[in-house]
Design a protein around this motif. Structure first.
Motif, PDB file in Angstrom:
ATOM      1  N   LEU A  58       0.818  -1.216   0.000  1.00 32.39           N
ATOM      2  CA  LEU A  58       0.000   0.000   0.000  1.00 32.39           C
ATOM      3  C   LEU A  58       0.849   1.262   0.000  1.00 32.39           C
ATOM      4  N   TYR A  59       1.676   1.384  -1.029  1.00 32.78           N
ATOM      5  CA  TYR A  59       2.501   2.577  -1.179  1.00 32.78           C
ATOM      6  C   TYR A  59       1.726   3.688  -1.884  1.00 32.78           C
ATOM      7  N   HIS A  87       2.504   7.984   6.983  1.00 31.58           N
ATOM      8  CA  HIS A  87       1.902   6.854   6.269  1.00 31.58           C
ATOM      9  C   HIS A  87       2.488   5.594   6.898  1.00 31.58           C
ATOM     10  N   TYR A  88       1.638   4.867   7.611  1.00 31.50           N
ATOM     11  CA  TYR A  88       2.069   3.656   8.315  1.00 31.50           C
ATOM     12  C   TYR A  88       1.460   2.447   7.623  1.00 31.50           C
ATOM     13  N   ILE A  89       2.300   1.456   7.299  1.00 31.75           N
ATOM     14  CA  ILE A  89       1.876   0.254   6.585  1.00 31.75           C
ATOM     15  C   ILE A  89       2.060  -0.948   7.497  1.00 31.75           C
ATOM     16  N   LEU A  90       0.986  -1.755   7.609  1.00 35.82           N
ATOM     17  CA  LEU A  90       0.991  -2.912   8.509  1.00 35.82           C
ATOM     18  C   LEU A  90       0.736  -4.186   7.702  1.00 35.82           C
ATOM     19  N   PRO A  91       1.772  -4.960   7.368  1.00 35.06           N
ATOM     20  CA  PRO A  91       1.547  -6.243   6.675  1.00 35.06           C
ATOM     21  C   PRO A  91       0.890  -7.244   7.615  1.00 35.06           C
ATOM     22  N   GLU A 113      -2.759  -6.616   3.815  1.00 30.12           N
ATOM     23  CA  GLU A 113      -1.981  -5.477   4.280  1.00 30.12           C
ATOM     24  C   GLU A 113      -2.940  -4.335   4.581  1.00 30.12           C
ATOM     25  N   PHE A 114      -2.744  -3.681   5.730  1.00 35.17           N
ATOM     26  CA  PHE A 114      -3.523  -2.507   6.114  1.00 35.17           C
ATOM     27  C   PHE A 114      -2.587  -1.306   6.165  1.00 35.17           C
TER      28      PHE A 114
END
Length: 496
Positions: A335-336, A424-428, A415-416
């Protein structure tokens, strides 16, 4: 008031003049932006094509729910045309998106008028053996290169591209007027003209497949940018995509053969760096082709006087990864920015409030309540599912400055992510053993394209963002997101 929503599939934000591009010609969208309100922080909640339309048409978050992703619309899902059918509003869906037309999905249901424009992409319009595509062979098209023999996806891509070539031959899309975007826009203009003097309000949902691949624009669009000097899609030190000295000297873009389509995959595997540069230029030409035909629509609206009594919305369901993180297309549920940051331009009737930009964080779930408010329709009956989105007309009018503190989103329940003005925080949630993933954090706005992961430096901010995201997902399970506390001042935690 009437409403026209123009949706394009897979628009990379960096290719639009209204969002900072200086070398790709999009004069009609630029004019729409000048006469309308541009939202600088617009995000989907559930990616990609079908989940986003579910978001638009239900006004509800569904990204943590596997059954409400790339799935058919359920009979219990109250969608936009259902909410309008007894309100004196004529609704129409006009689209060339083949994915919406697939049997059993139900994405054309409920509209008073539905026009499917066939033949875009891999739409199974022209069957094998059809005489209109006689003599077509995949090996005769150098712009389509199959994966290796031992690749399990080879047969799937072979079938897709053979279908694409049959459609192209039968429809003769080498002529601009035969392209999917041209035929679909003309169908929309025809629908508007047929309405004539009808007085009832209308909602027209114009859903365009372009600039989604295959990228096969006719001339002059195919080569329009092949010799352009700037390459704005290499990351500089601050993460912004800027021209890198030396790249254009090493690669003569004009000499690189056009790739019309590539399987989703990694740069260096499905295409090399030179082909990637050329693919971006072909994509840019496709964006300009789309803009040219949107100009036909906008000119027709002005000719009919509809720009004075119609709310016009332009947006996209998703972005388009073009090598920013080493891959093209939706190869991974990563989710870039290039995938999740999408355009939203709203032109009020008569251009009222035009020429301004709004910094509020808005999402796809906001479109339904905004449309209903514009049409003067109540949000719903007591027993209707509650809307998660917000009417953004008060933002446009300057009566509010925000409707939420953050945007939560996901893809494939793998992925959230959570997006604020500062982070921008990405949580797999699922990690491929061959390509392990861990949480990532990017600073905004300086790191526009998510190039510099700063999670180690700002661990407290990452923890607070993850906690807020998980609470939001948990509240969705109870259908009680209004109970989720706002994000504590994460900007303070990280000096944002």
């Amino acid at each position: 008031m009437n409403v026209i929503v123009v949706v394009c599939n897979s628009v990379h934000l960096g290719f639009l003049g209204a969002y900072g591009n200086a070398w790709i010609e999009t004069p009609n969208l630029d004019r729409l932006a000048a006469e309308g309100v541009v939202f600088d922080h617009h995000f989907p909640e559930n990616l990609t094509t079908l989940p986003t339309r579910r978001s638009w048409w239900t006004g509800r978050y569904t990204f943590p729910d596997e059954e409400r992703g790339w799935t058919a619309l359920g009979p219990d899902e109250l969608i936009l045309p259902d909410r309008l059918w007894d309100r004196g509003v004529r609704t129409a869906l006009i689209s060339d998106v083949p994915l919406l037309r697939e049997v059993g999905l139900g994405y054309g249901r409920g509209f008073d008028d539905v026009v499917w424009v066939r033949g875009s992409g891999y739409d199974p319009l022209i069957p094998p053996g059809d005489r209109r595509a006689k003599g077509i062979r995949l090996e005769d098209e150098p712009g389509l290169r199959l994966p290796p023999d031992d690749d399990e996806s080879r047969d799937r891509w072979k079938q897709r591209w053979e279908q694409f070539l049959r459609n192209r031959a039968a429809l003769d899309t080498s002529k601009e007027e035969n392209t999917g975007v041209a035929r679909t826009v003309r169908a929309a203009i025809d629908w508007l003209e047929r309405r004539g003097g009808e007085k009832d309000e209308f909602l027209l949902w114009l859903d365009l497949f372009s600039p989604h691949g295959p990228w096969d624009p006719p001339q002059p669009y195919r080569d329009q940018y092949a010799t352009e000097e700037p390459d704005e899609f290499e990351a500089g030190e601050e993460g912004d995509l800027v021209e890198e000295a030396g790249d254009e000297e090493e690669i003569d873009i004009e000499e690189v053969p056009v790739l019309l389509d590539v399987p989703a995959g990694a740069v260096g595997e499905v295409l090399d760096e030179a082909e990637l540069f050329r693919l971006r230029r072909t994509y840019a030409g496709t964006v300009t082709l789309v803009d040219r035909w949107l100009g036909e629509l906008f000119d027709a609206l002005r000719r009919m006087g509809r720009m004075e009594d119609t709310l016009v919305v332009f947006t996209s369901d998703q972005g388009e990864p073009l090598g920013e993180h080493g891959y093209v297309r939706r190869f991974r549920p990563w989710l870039y920015e290039e995938l999740v940051h999408t355009p939203l331009i709203v032109r009020m009737p008569g251009g009222k409030h035009g020429g301004i930009r709004r910094q509020a964080i808005v999402q796809t779930v906001d479109l339904l309540p905004t449309i209903m408010a514009a049409l003067g329709v109540p949000a719903g009956k007591d027993d209707d599912p509650p809307l998660h989105g917000h009417d953004i007309l008060p933002l446009i009018r300057g009566e509010q400055t925000k409707v939420r503190d953050y945007a939560c989103m996901g893809m494939d329940v793998e992925e959230f992510a959570i997006r604020t003005h500062h982070w921008h925080y990405i949580l797999p949630l699922v990690s491929d053993p061959e390509e392990p993933r861990s949480s990532e954090l990017y600073r905004k706005p300086e790191d526009r394209w998510d190039q510099n992961n700063v999670i180690e430096q700002f661990a407290d901010s990452a923890d607070q963002l993850e906690l807020t995201l998980r609470r939001f997902v948990e509240a969705l399970g109870r259908d009680a997101i209004e109970d989720v506390p706002g994000l504590r001042d994460a900007a303070r935690l990280g000096g944002g």
